[in-house]
Write a protein that holds these residues in place. Structure first.
Motif, PDB file in Angstrom:
ATOM      1  N   GLN A  86      36.578  33.596  43.625  1.00  0.00           N
ATOM      2  CA  GLN A  86      37.764  34.277  42.986  1.00  0.00           C
ATOM      3  C   GLN A  86      38.142  35.347  43.763  1.00  0.00           C
ATOM      4  N   LYS A  87      37.432  36.074  44.504  1.00  0.00           N
ATOM      5  CA  LYS A  87      37.526  37.257  45.348  1.00  0.00           C
ATOM      6  C   LYS A  87      38.061  36.812  46.895  1.00  0.00           C
ATOM      7  N   GLY A  88      38.351  35.421  47.139  1.00  0.00           N
ATOM      8  CA  GLY A  88      38.650  34.882  48.180  1.00  0.00           C
ATOM      9  C   GLY A  88      37.760  34.978  49.257  1.00  0.00           C
ATOM     10  N   GLN A  89      37.871  34.426  50.553  1.00  0.00           N
ATOM     11  CA  GLN A  89      36.908  34.302  51.723  1.00  0.00           C
ATOM     12  C   GLN A  89      37.658  34.319  52.816  1.00  0.00           C
ATOM     13  N   ALA A  90      37.046  34.765  54.204  1.00  0.00           N
ATOM     14  CA  ALA A  90      37.466  34.816  55.293  1.00  0.00           C
ATOM     15  C   ALA A  90      38.811  35.666  55.312  1.00  0.00           C
ATOM     16  N   GLY A  91      38.988  36.713  54.502  1.00  0.00           N
ATOM     17  CA  GLY A  91      40.199  37.725  54.467  1.00  0.00           C
ATOM     18  C   GLY A  91      41.235  37.146  53.896  1.00  0.00           C
ATOM     19  N   VAL A  92      41.108  36.236  53.149  1.00  0.00           N
ATOM     20  CA  VAL A  92      42.282  35.494  52.348  1.00  0.00           C
ATOM     21  C   VAL A  92      42.005  35.267  50.756  1.00  0.00           C
ATOM     22  N   ASP A  93      42.946  35.300  50.019  1.00  0.00           N
ATOM     23  CA  ASP A  93      42.960  34.931  48.578  1.00  0.00           C
ATOM     24  C   ASP A  93      42.266  36.233  47.738  1.00  0.00           C
ATOM     25  N   CYS A  94      42.332  37.328  48.141  1.00  0.00           N
ATOM     26  CA  CYS A  94      41.568  38.506  47.808  1.00  0.00           C
ATOM     27  C   CYS A  94      41.775  38.803  46.136  1.00  0.00           C
ATOM     28  N   ASN A  95      42.876  38.367  45.708  1.00  0.00           N
ATOM     29  CA  ASN A  95      43.213  38.387  44.230  1.00  0.00           C
ATOM     30  C   ASN A  95      43.059  37.299  43.465  1.00  0.00           C
ATOM     31  N   GLY A  96      42.431  36.531  43.933  1.00  0.00           N
ATOM     32  CA  GLY A  96      42.138  35.172  43.133  1.00  0.00           C
ATOM     33  C   GLY A  96      42.972  33.946  43.119  1.00  0.00           C
ATOM     34  N   TRP A  97      42.646  33.178  42.147  1.00  0.00           N
ATOM     35  CA  TRP A  97      43.244  31.932  42.123  1.00  0.00           C
ATOM     36  C   TRP A  97      43.136  31.373  40.901  1.00  0.00           C
ATOM     37  N   ALA A 109      48.155  12.266  38.450  1.00  0.00           N
ATOM     38  CA  ALA A 109      47.049  12.233  39.490  1.00  0.00           C
ATOM     39  C   ALA A 109      47.263  13.421  40.128  1.00  0.00           C
ATOM     40  N   ILE A 110      47.853  14.634  39.563  1.00  0.00           N
ATOM     41  CA  ILE A 110      47.848  15.836  40.394  1.00  0.00           C
ATOM     42  C   ILE A 110      47.234  17.235  39.730  1.00  0.00           C
ATOM     43  N   ILE A 111      46.831  17.889  40.470  1.00  0.00           N
ATOM     44  CA  ILE A 111      46.481  19.363  40.114  1.00  0.00           C
ATOM     45  C   ILE A 111      47.200  20.195  41.026  1.00  0.00           C
ATOM     46  N   THR A 112      47.661  21.242  40.548  1.00  0.00           N
ATOM     47  CA  THR A 112      48.440  22.359  41.213  1.00  0.00           C
ATOM     48  C   THR A 112      47.836  23.727  40.724  1.00  0.00           C
ATOM     49  N   LEU A 113      47.445  24.375  41.921  1.00  0.00           N
ATOM     50  CA  LEU A 113      46.802  25.769  41.941  1.00  0.00           C
ATOM     51  C   LEU A 113      47.839  27.059  42.600  1.00  0.00           C
ATOM     52  N   GLU A 114      47.554  28.088  42.125  1.00  0.00           N
ATOM     53  CA  GLU A 114      48.222  29.400  42.612  1.00  0.00           C
ATOM     54  C   GLU A 114      47.004  30.342  43.461  1.00  0.00           C
ATOM     55  N   PHE A 115      47.182  30.741  44.395  1.00  0.00           N
ATOM     56  CA  PHE A 115      46.252  31.617  45.321  1.00  0.00           C
ATOM     57  C   PHE A 115      47.159  32.553  45.255  1.00  0.00           C
ATOM     58  N   LYS A 116      46.363  33.981  45.051  1.00  0.00           N
ATOM     59  CA  LYS A 116      47.020  35.407  45.294  1.00  0.00           C
ATOM     60  C   LYS A 116      46.438  36.127  46.712  1.00  0.00           C
ATOM     61  N   SER A 117      47.461  36.501  47.395  1.00  0.00           N
ATOM     62  CA  SER A 117      46.954  37.187  48.593  1.00  0.00           C
ATOM     63  C   SER A 117      46.145  38.583  48.657  1.00  0.00           C
ATOM     64  N   CYS A 118      45.652  38.864  49.487  1.00  0.00           N
ATOM     65  CA  CYS A 118      45.150  40.376  49.612  1.00  0.00           C
ATOM     66  C   CYS A 118      46.503  41.133  49.628  1.00  0.00           C
ATOM     67  N   VAL A 119      46.412  42.539  49.489  1.00  0.00           N
ATOM     68  CA  VAL A 119      47.591  43.480  49.524  1.00  0.00           C
ATOM     69  C   VAL A 119      47.324  44.132  50.541  1.00  0.00           C
ATOM     70  N   GLY A 120      47.963  43.751  51.950  1.00  0.00           N
ATOM     71  CA  GLY A 120      47.934  44.684  53.167  1.00  0.00           C
ATOM     72  C   GLY A 120      49.439  45.087  53.431  1.00  0.00           C
ATOM     73  N   PRO A 121      49.386  45.663  54.717  1.00  0.00           N
ATOM     74  CA  PRO A 121      50.603  46.032  55.261  1.00  0.00           C
ATOM     75  C   PRO A 121      52.100  45.255  54.869  1.00  0.00           C
ATOM     76  N   LEU A 128      56.881  45.150  47.661  1.00  0.00           N
ATOM     77  CA  LEU A 128      56.434  45.989  46.592  1.00  0.00           C
ATOM     78  C   LEU A 128      54.807  46.176  46.156  1.00  0.00           C
ATOM     79  N   GLY A 129      54.378  45.808  47.167  1.00  0.00           N
ATOM     80  CA  GLY A 129      52.784  46.106  46.860  1.00  0.00           C
ATOM     81  C   GLY A 129      52.137  45.040  45.924  1.00  0.00           C
ATOM     82  N   GLN A 130      52.736  43.747  45.826  1.00  0.00           N
ATOM     83  CA  GLN A 130      52.341  43.086  44.969  1.00  0.00           C
ATOM     84  C   GLN A 130      51.721  41.719  46.188  1.00  0.00           C
ATOM     85  N   PRO A 131      50.703  40.939  45.512  1.00  0.00           N
ATOM     86  CA  PRO A 131      50.200  40.103  46.429  1.00  0.00           C
ATOM     87  C   PRO A 131      51.081  38.847  46.744  1.00  0.00           C
ATOM     88  N   PHE A 132      51.252  38.070  47.812  1.00  0.00           N
ATOM     89  CA  PHE A 132      51.838  37.167  48.059  1.00  0.00           C
ATOM     90  C   PHE A 132      51.206  35.789  47.237  1.00  0.00           C
TER      91      PHE A 132
END
Length: 195
Positions: A86-97, A109-121, A128-132
């Motif tokens: 949930q805290k991501g890995q390899a420097g990505v997805d720091c804000n969970g999924w 037969a589908i599963i859909t997920l959202e992943f939230k990025s780290c907040v960098g420059p 606006l300082g929000q994760p991608f």
């Protein structure tokens, strides 16, 4: 990327949950932001990637012949997804999924997920300082030899590049599947593939 033409120099910024567009008007004496709700946009990933895309990967993972039912594929996919930190890995997805829609055992037969990025420059400067937010869509099917496979689409919602975030996510998940005997190609962006 929304655009709005207005004689008072209007600007438009999409919020990352993509359900509200904020329109800002700047005039000589004042500035303000007013929300304009246009409805909720879908959270699932798009069906394809552009030919020269740098922020979208489409691939397929093939199950070992020991997995003989769609339920077996679905359980393996869920198990592997649940290993993703949930805290991501390899420097990505720091804000969970989160799982947005799990219909693996339905006709879709589908599963859909959202992943939230780290907040960098980049997030600070243009979001606006929000994760991608990136979308991951997995769909169970069969390959030409009648083995179960999972069609994979990992795509960034915003921007023209993702700094290899989608690749890092798919490498992590793919390595978990390889340990279980799955055939998993190295994830590539469309621009990296030969014509």
């Amino acid at each position: 990327a929304f655009a709005l033409m207005h004689k008072k120099a209007a600007t438009t910024v999409a919020t990352m949950d993509l359900d509200v567009i904020m329109v800002g008007y700047q005039e000589a004496s004042s500035s303000f932001l007013a929300p304009l709700v246009i409805g909720t946009l879908p959270a699932n990933a798009l069906e394809g990637c552009g030919r020269a895309s740098h922020n979208c990967i489409r691939t397929a993972w093939v199950a070992p012949s020991s997995i003989t039912t769609p339920e077996g594929v679905a359980q393996t996919i869920r198990d592997v997804l649940n290993t993703y930190p949930q805290k991501g890995q390899a420097g990505v997805d720091c804000n969970g999924w989160k799982i947005v829609n799990d219909a693996l055992e339905s006709d879709a037969a589908i599963i859909t997920l959202e992943f939230k990025s780290c907040v960098g420059p980049a997030a600070l400067a243009i979001n606006l300082g929000q994760p991608f937010i990136d979308d991951l869509k997995l769909e169970i099917g069969k390959d030409a030899s009648d083995k179960f496979k999972v069609n994979v689409l990992s795509k960034s919602r915003m921007g023209s590049t993702d700094v290899s975030v989608n690749r890092k996510r798919l490498i992590y998940l793919g390595n978990q599947l390889k340990e279980k005997g799955w055939s998993v190609p190295d994830p590539k962006y469309p621009y990296e593939m030969s014509p």
